[in-house]
Design an enzyme around this catalytic site. Structure first.
Site, PDB file in Angstrom:
ATOM      1  N   GLY A   1       0.799  -1.222   0.000  1.00 61.94           N
ATOM      2  CA  GLY A   1       0.000   0.000   0.000  1.00 61.94           C
ATOM      3  C   GLY A   1       0.829   1.268   0.000  1.00 61.94           C
TER       4      GLY A   1
ATOM      5  NE  ARG B   1       8.495   6.651   0.310  1.00 68.25           N
ATOM      6  CZ  ARG B   1       9.775   6.843   0.068  1.00 68.25           C
ATOM      7  NH1 ARG B   1      10.450   7.719   0.780  1.00 68.25           N
ATOM      8  NH2 ARG B   1      10.388   6.174  -0.885  1.00 68.25           N
TER       9      ARG B   1
ATOM     10  CE  LYS C   1       8.113   7.724  -3.450  1.00 65.66           C
ATOM     11  NZ  LYS C   1       8.758   7.071  -4.621  1.00 65.66           N
TER      12      LYS C   1
ATOM     13  N   GLY D   1       6.753   7.390   6.807  1.00 69.36           N
ATOM     14  CA  GLY D   1       5.899   8.034   5.819  1.00 69.36           C
ATOM     15  C   GLY D   1       6.526   9.243   5.144  1.00 69.36           C
TER      16      GLY D   1
ATOM     17  NE  ARG E   1       4.481   9.019  -6.885  1.00 67.63           N
ATOM     18  CZ  ARG E   1       4.758   7.739  -6.637  1.00 67.63           C
ATOM     19  NH1 ARG E   1       5.905   7.233  -7.041  1.00 67.63           N
ATOM     20  NH2 ARG E   1       3.898   6.961  -6.017  1.00 67.63           N
TER      21      ARG E   1
ATOM     22  CG  ASP F   1       5.115  -3.236  -4.896  1.00 69.83           C
ATOM     23  OD1 ASP F   1       5.762  -4.270  -5.105  1.00 69.83           O
ATOM     24  OD2 ASP F   1       5.601  -2.237  -4.343  1.00 69.83           O
ATOM     25  CG  ASN F   2       7.604  -0.693  -7.495  1.00 73.85           C
ATOM     26  OD1 ASN F   2       6.807  -0.115  -6.761  1.00 73.85           O
ATOM     27  ND2 ASN F   2       8.810  -1.045  -7.086  1.00 73.85           N
TER      28      ASN F   2
END
Length: 642
Positions: free
Chosen positions: A202, A205, A225, A238, A295, A394-395
């Site tokens: 998840g 941060r 981010k 975070g 981002r 996850d990327n």
């Protein structure tokens, strides 16, 4: 883990059901014969002959034939891609709408249409049956400052670039002051990390502020981010440091202007606070300046966004379907709108002559397009010598975007086994040569997720895998053909070149840029053949010089048969071979002065990377080989600590 070295190459892919099951169950990508083992002339994929027919005038999933014309395919590498709304829209089109921050057109479809966490606290925990948790930025801030802003991204959002000059701009984009209309949340997802299922990960941060709908009806998510803890932070704080944030900000924009699909970056601000980081995980933490990067992407959905819910069993399969429906509705509407009249039926070419009809199952059409976008993305990485460094599932973006810039690196000396990630050194799973195989492996995990949720069957999974391999090789071959200015693909010539580059550790970017200076004149004396390449072919002995002369002679012979003038070829080659890439030492130089409060080098690098294919007189030093200090730890090799 299979290490692709100069003497070994992985076996030919098999996309039958048994191979797909093996891909899903193993940690190591071992299936594509790919052209990054320079010593092997037989390392290119020999594609299986899929036969397919369709009557639709506009296929929803880009089903081109196995061998498209090189020029037509490659033109999209550096030109068409920049013009797609997916990764940035037409930068050359002046956007007449110039809004203030308070006037941005917000929407919140992700929060509105998908199940959320009933809790809003940030205690680390497992978040069940939810795609997100509503949280607010919580990073401590003291006199935040704007490091740099991208006017190009501001235009995407209809934001007036003059807004960067507002005294309160850093407060909004450090999270200290809430933006009017935002509805922040952190996304829940899981993933395979270095081949092992890691469970819930998840946004630990990253906090998404919401979606902006611009005047072209494009949807753009804004995400901070380093903005503070979320329920997905686990034991982390975070936060993010200036060092890693500069790298992500600059590379997001550099990749876009190279013509490679990527998330974008609107701005970078310092928090005015320090963050403790152990950069090399060696027990020597230090204080570093904190920072937050904003981002921007049309979606931050990843393969892992679906994996986490499928991993939790049948009661969450409906969430997988809801997430798939959401993505198709908002980001793949052409799939939602296709009908039986499109007649998109394809033979798998297996012993049973199986047929996949993509119009009968939108989820099958969807994963095929995701597989193709991913293959195209990886081919473009290989073309410019980019190594991501952490290709966990996850990327991996479902839109085929480069996402999550951590320990990335562009090739300096050509080395197929190069990895910029110290964490990856033992097995080099994510090294440059392995990226195409890793992309296939990750697609297999995503296919397994959709299969578990009963959205696709094995035949449809197999077809998506097959399309990945075919699409990658079509794209890569076309890219390399245009990088060399050849009239058609020449496997032997390109393989020999890659071998020579690796043996002599030639700078990848500079060599291809210089190559356009060669003349297609077979009468040039041997002693003069290498003169245009002198700046790249450093310290080569007599034997290696002869090898290079032999290759150049073969290359010039190919060029002479093309009928293209030297001038035309140079223009074409220079349009796909950048002069400037974001080398790690350039980032580090900007980081060193930025940590002292001088942001001018970050801003200068941004401007240079916005025109990577131009000569830019006066900026030649930014195209130089890395200096000796660039090979110290923390510059040429990085960890995931940021």
């Amino acid at each position: 883990m299979l290490l692709l070295s100069l003497s070994h190459i992985s076996p030919k892919p098999s996309l039958a059901s048994s191979s797909l099951r093996f891909l899903r169950q193993t940690q190591s990508p071992r299936f594509l014969k790919l052209p990054f083992c320079p010593s092997s002339l037989a390392c290119h994929v020999s594609r299986r002959g899929s036969s397919f027919s369709f009557s639709s005038r506009s296929s929803c999933v880009h089903m081109e034939s196995s061998s498209p014309p090189a020029a037509a395919s490659v033109d999209s590498v550096t030109h068409d891609l920049k013009n797609q709304s997916l990764d940035g829209g037409r930068d050359g089109d002046a956007n007449k709408v110039k809004l203030k921050l308070e006037d941005l057109n917000w929407d919140h479809s992700f929060v509105r249409e998908l199940p959320g966490d009933p809790r809003t606290d940030i205690l680390p925990r497992e978040v069940l049956h939810a795609c997100y948790t509503k949280v607010s930025p919580s990073a401590e801030v003291e006199n935040p400052q704007l490091v740099a802003g991208s006017e190009s991204v501001a235009q995407l959002l209809d934001l007036d670039p003059k807004e960067f000059e507002r005294p309160d701009f850093p407060l909004f984009f450090s999270g200290a002051s809430p933006l009017v209309g935002a509805m922040p949340y952190a996304q829940c997802y899981g993933g395979h990390q270095f081949g092992m299922w890691a469970g819930q990960l998840g946004d630990g941060r990253a906090i998404t502020l919401g979606e902006i709908i611009n005047s072209k009806s494009e949807r753009w998510e804004l995400q901070l981010k380093g903005a503070g803890k979320t329920p997905y932070s686990r034991f982390a704080d975070g936060l993010a440091v200036l060092r890693s944030s500069i790298r992500e900000f600059l590379c997001s924009e550099a990749m876009h202007f190279l013509g490679i699909p990527t998330t974008r970056a609107l701005c970078l601000v310092t928090t005015g606070k320090y963050v403790t980081r152990d950069m090399f995980y060696d027990g020597n933490p230090k204080e570093e300046p904190g920072a937050i990067v904003c981002r921007v992407a049309q979606s931050f959905l990843r393969f892992g966004s679906y994996q986490i819910h499928a991993s939790r069993g049948k009661e969450d399969f409906d969430i997988v379907r809801a997430l798939a429906d959401y993505a198709i509705r908002h980001h793949f509407p052409h799939i939602e709108n296709m009908s039986k009249s499109d007649s998109l039926s394809f033979s798998l070419g297996d012993e049973d002559h199986s047929v996949v009809d993509l119009t009968s199952n939108k989820y099958a059409a969807w994963i095929v397009e995701i597989a193709e976008r991913t293959a195209s993305l990886v081919a473009r990485w290989q073309g410019v010598g980019f190594t991501h460094g952490v290709l966990n599932t996850d990327n991996m973006s479902i839109l085929g975007l480069t996402i999550d810039y951590g320990p990335f690196g562009f090739l300096d000396a050509f080395d197929p086994s190069y990895t910029p990630n110290t964490t990856d050194l033992p097995g080099r799973r994510y090294c440059f040569a392995n990226q195409p195989d890793i992309g296939l492996w990750n697609i297999a995990q995503f296919a397994s997720t959709l299969s578990a949720a009963k959205l696709i069957d094995d035949k449809e999974s197999n077809y998506a895998m097959e399309r990945y391999g075919t699409k990658f090789m079509d794209e890569y071959q076309a890219i390399m053909t245009k990088k060399l200015g050849l009239p058609k693909y020449n496997k032997q010539l390109i393989s020999k070149l890659l071998n020579n580059l690796a043996v002599d550790k030639v700078d990848y970017t500079n060599f291809f840029r210089l190559l356009s200076n060669l003349k297609a004149d077979t009468s040039i004396p041997e002693g003069e053949l290498l003169v245009p390449l002198k700046a790249a072919l450093l310290d080569i002995g007599k034997e290696r010089k002869e090898a290079w002369i032999s290759w150049v002679q073969s290359y010039i012979h190919e060029l002479a048969s093309s009928g293209i003038t030297d001038e035309e070829r140079k223009v074409s080659m220079d349009s796909v071979n950048p002069k400037y890439v974001l080398r790690n030492y350039l980032c580090q130089s900007a980081i060193d002065v930025a940590e002292q409060g001088d942001f001018s080098e970050v801003q200068r690098l941004l401007k240079i990377m916005e025109r990577p294919y131009d000569e830019q007189p006066g900026m030649e030093k930014y195209a130089r080989l890395p200096p000796a200090w660039a090979y110290r730890p923390g510059v040429c090799m990085l960890s995931c600590s940021s």
